[in-house]
Design an enzyme around this catalytic site. Structure first.
Site, PDB file in Angstrom:
ATOM      1  N   MET A  52      -8.249   5.355   2.676  1.00  0.00           N
ATOM      2  CA  MET A  52      -8.594   6.861   1.877  1.00  0.00           C
ATOM      3  C   MET A  52      -7.002   6.907   1.083  1.00  0.00           C
ATOM      4  O   MET A  52      -7.261   7.873   0.537  1.00  0.00           O
ATOM      5  CB  MET A  52      -8.506   8.028   2.971  1.00  0.00           C
ATOM      6  CG  MET A  52     -10.382   8.061   3.152  1.00  0.00           C
ATOM      7  SD  MET A  52     -11.518   8.116   2.468  1.00  0.00           S
ATOM      8  CE  MET A  52     -11.286   9.631   1.602  1.00  0.00           C
ATOM      9  N   ARG A  53      -5.985   6.642   1.055  1.00  0.00           N
ATOM     10  CA  ARG A  53      -4.785   6.415   0.561  1.00  0.00           C
ATOM     11  C   ARG A  53      -5.325   6.165  -0.813  1.00  0.00           C
ATOM     12  O   ARG A  53      -4.677   6.766  -1.845  1.00  0.00           O
ATOM     13  CB  ARG A  53      -3.600   5.475   1.171  1.00  0.00           C
ATOM     14  CG  ARG A  53      -2.234   5.863   0.036  1.00  0.00           C
ATOM     15  CD  ARG A  53      -0.894   4.962   0.259  1.00  0.00           C
ATOM     16  NE  ARG A  53      -0.564   5.788   1.878  1.00  0.00           N
ATOM     17  CZ  ARG A  53      -0.781   4.483   3.470  1.00  0.00           C
ATOM     18  NH1 ARG A  53      -1.303   3.585   3.176  1.00  0.00           N
ATOM     19  NH2 ARG A  53      -0.811   5.250   4.780  1.00  0.00           N
ATOM     20  N   ALA A  54      -5.968   5.624  -1.400  1.00  0.00           N
ATOM     21  CA  ALA A  54      -6.028   5.345  -2.768  1.00  0.00           C
ATOM     22  C   ALA A  54      -6.260   6.609  -3.494  1.00  0.00           C
ATOM     23  O   ALA A  54      -6.103   7.346  -4.545  1.00  0.00           O
ATOM     24  CB  ALA A  54      -7.321   3.946  -3.130  1.00  0.00           C
ATOM     25  N   ASP A  73       1.112  -1.233   0.240  1.00  0.00           N
ATOM     26  CA  ASP A  73       0.255   0.045   0.253  1.00  0.00           C
ATOM     27  C   ASP A  73       0.794   1.472  -0.188  1.00  0.00           C
ATOM     28  O   ASP A  73       0.450   2.571  -0.307  1.00  0.00           O
ATOM     29  CB  ASP A  73      -1.053  -0.085   1.051  1.00  0.00           C
ATOM     30  CG  ASP A  73      -2.308   1.353   1.273  1.00  0.00           C
ATOM     31  OD1 ASP A  73      -2.683   1.094  -0.035  1.00  0.00           O
ATOM     32  OD2 ASP A  73      -2.242   2.090   1.835  1.00  0.00           O
TER      33      ASP A  73
END
Length: 666
Positions: A274-276, A193
């Site tokens: 929420m990183r995406a 990730d």
């Protein structure tokens, strides 16, 4: 200094080049993970990128590359005054897979720290990579403790070195680029990730393109300098375009319509966290700047999704990366305000906003190589003889009990069995052999205390000599070689039963993935046994072989055990420190050939004589049971568990240690 292969001379690999260029334009994108088969220019393209990056302004003499316009107030070489500085070329630092912790984060001189109170610090690779590129080739083979350090530095933008109360901190913000071959194992989800983008690369199947690859490589090998000179113009043009895109980037407008598309896409593909969303927004903005635009269009969002989401939508280690492009297009159309039809195709290396080619995240790679298997599939002949049945789909995996090897090993770091390691709880002290890495403070003080008067101690500090230092002895966990020996004979071929058996093996494979084990797969049926998968770190490769495993025929149990014995013998020569765990999945029946039961017993006793830890997963079912799997476990000097007992939530207990030859009943 070796002349690098020019970035613009790389043939094809549009997705790879685009992902690298987007990170050059906007380092906030978060780096690139390059997945693909060997020999596909992964490392060549990454190493060539550093020559295209603009020069970095640094404080003269600072070992930590502080920005003269905003120096780090906590820099170990500081404090620095704000003012003009010098320049140096952008730096790409390579992290070897076998690097030590001190090489990565830096090392403290413990002897001077204790005796003089001086923080004598030698910077590591994280300091060298600050404001540059940190490149990890074969990142999936990186040791767990190095992965943890990388995760910490990437999350905090700083590196901390702690040694017995002595602490040093320095800034460490870098562009993380990794390459890997999925056949050799997958990445931990936490590290996966951390890569902003991912691309799948595969060798072209077009003869003309392959010819051009060979032609350019031979020309480069004959005269690297002359070859690089021929591409100098193209390199300069791309370098100028990167600078122009960086200057344009702050002016790019990410409108509400594009933000809604990004949010809808991430929600539709059920990515975690929420990183995406953030990475997609930054990538789409960088795509617009690279194309020379100040507005983010629908095609930018689409391309950003193809680069930022494939590695984030995996629900378990056995899912292939990639996106359903039809679903992606449908989601974008539903959420778009019809700002544009997305047909633009900005030019330049990597293709700007161009949709991903077939060799990108969806095409090629190991996704297409996965065989289709299931109860509706057709039998795949493998020469096993009459009675062969089609592959059966595995039942849903479950959480298994912990199966561990008894005793204390010294193998590679992992999470299964007890071992003496460099990381873990402290169990004692010893004299250091070579460089001191983990100080045992109390033991060091005890060793130095009797000699303080003789050494003329007069101040508050201890007078420490090299002979006083003591290395901490630590106990942690190791990864093992888990060798599965799976009965695929006719006695196991009832569809519901074989589905449950495959589900159990799949569960054990998932457990092996989480515990950093190597795995191997031996199957037996018909007239013999086969090594379906030699020992490897690629657990998902084992899952693919298991899914396509046909059944039928007699039960050559002895052949399966002897084949497993040969696999372990060879692997013991390759990696003598890695201990093995034998998992035999069978109902215990043996048929075919003269005296099959006696022959199987003799084969099992070979493992007992060599003290190989073993467990037999008893697959026998029905109201009348013969108990043959339990007898086989006795011959192996191991343990037998039923499919129900294998579940971690069964009433048989939470942990079952494999007894191996250490059973003390005798």
């Amino acid at each position: 200094m070796t002349t690098p292969f020019p970035f613009t001379a790389v043939v094809g690999q549009d997705d790879l080049r685009l992902a690298l260029l987007l990170n050059a334009v906007s380092p906030a994108v978060g780096g690139v993970l390059v997945r693909g088969e060997k020999g596909t220019a992964k490392s060549t393209a990454v190493r060539a990128l550093s020559a295209l990056l603009p020069a970095v302004a640094v404080v003269p003499g600072c070992r930590f590359s502080c920005d003269p316009g905003a120096p780090d107030p906590g820099c170990p070489d500081g404090p620095h005054e704000v003012g003009p500085g010098g320049e140096r070329a952008a730096r790409m630092v390579e992290l070897p897979v076998g690097a030590s912790e001190d090489r990565l984060v830096g090392a403290l001189d413990i002897e001077r720290a204790l005796a003089e109170g001086v923080k004598a610090f030698e910077p590591g690779l994280l300091a060298d990579a600050h404001r540059g590129i940190l490149y990890v080739d074969e990142v999936n083979l990186l040791h767990d403790h190095l992965v943890d350090l990388l995760l910490d530095a990437a999350a905090m933008g700083a590196s901390y070195v702690e040694r017995e109360g002595v602490s040093v901190r320095h800034a460490s913000k870098f562009l993380l680029v990794g390459t890997m071959n999925p056949e050799e194992g997958e990445l931990r989800p936490q590290l996966l990730d951390r890569f902003g983008l991912t691309v799948e690369v595969a060798a072209s199947r077009e003869p003309d393109q392959r010819v051009e690859v060979v032609r350019r490589r031979l020309a480069y090998d004959d005269d690297p300098a002359a070859f690089a000179a021929r591409w100098a113009g193209e390199e300069a043009a791309v370098r100028q375009r990167i600078v122009a895109a960086r200057e344009l980037l702050p002016q790019v407008r990410l409108g509400d319509a594009a933000l809604r598309q990004i949010a809808a896409t991430c929600a539709a593909f059920e990515v975690d966290g929420m990183r995406a969303d953030i990475v997609m927004a930054r990538t789409a903005t960088a795509l617009a700047a690279w194309a020379g635009r100040t507005d983010v269009l629908a095609e930018d969002v689409r391309q950003a999704a193809l680069l930022a989401l494939p590695h984030r939508r995996r629900r378990n280690p056995f899912d292939a990366p990639g996106l359903d492009e039809d679903k992606l297009d449908e989601t974008l159309e539903q959420s778009a305000g019809r700002d544009g039809d997305g047909d633009d195709d900005p030019d330049g290396p990597g293709g700007g906003g161009r949709p991903a080619p077939e060799s990108g995240p969806e095409g090629g790679g190991d996704t297409a190589a996965r065989p289709e298997a299931g109860e509706g599939g057709k039998p795949q002949p493998t020469g096993a003889g009459a009675g062969e049945q089609a592959p059966v789909r595995a039942a849903e995996p479950f959480r298994t009990k912990v199966l561990s090897v008894p005793g204390i090993g010294e193998g590679a770091a992992g999470r299964r069995s007890r071992a003496r390691t460099e990381h873990g709880r402290t169990t004692g002290a010893r004299r250091p052999q070579g460089a001191l890495t983990k100080l045992h403070l109390a033991a060091t003080v005890r060793a130095a205390a009797p000699y303080q008067r003789a050494r003329g101690r007069s101040g508050p500090g201890l007078v420490i000599r090299r002979d006083d230092l003591r290395q901490a002895r630590r106990e942690g966990r190791e990864g093992n070689l888990v060798l599965f020996v799976v009965d695929a004979s006719g006695s196991m071929a009832a569809r519901q039963r074989m589905g449950a058996v495959k589900g159990a093996v799949l569960s054990l494979l998932l457990d092996a993935y989480q515990r950093r084990d190597k795995v191997g797969l031996v199957t037996f049926r018909g007239s013999g046994a086969d090594v379906a998968l030699p020992p490897t770190s690629s657990v998902d490769a084992a899952a693919v072989r298991l899914e396509s495993l046909p059944t039928g025929g007699r039960t050559p149990l002895a052949a399966g055990l002897l084949k497993a014995h040969e696999v372990l013998r060879v692997e013991r020569l390759r990696d003598p420190a890695r201990r093995a765990l034998l998992v035999v999945v069978t109902d215990g029946r043996a048929t075919g050939g003269p005296e099959p039961v006696a022959l199987a017993g003799r084969a099992a006793r070979l493992f007992a004589a060599e003290q190989v830890a073993s467990v037999v997963v008893d697959c026998e079912s029905g109201p009348v049971r013969l108990g043959l799997a339990g007898q086989l476990a006795g011959e192996l000097a191991g343990t037998a568990v039923t499919l129900d007992e294998l579940r971690a939530d069964s009433i048989a207990g939470l942990v079952r240690d494999v007894q191996g030859t250490s059973r003390r009943a005798a």
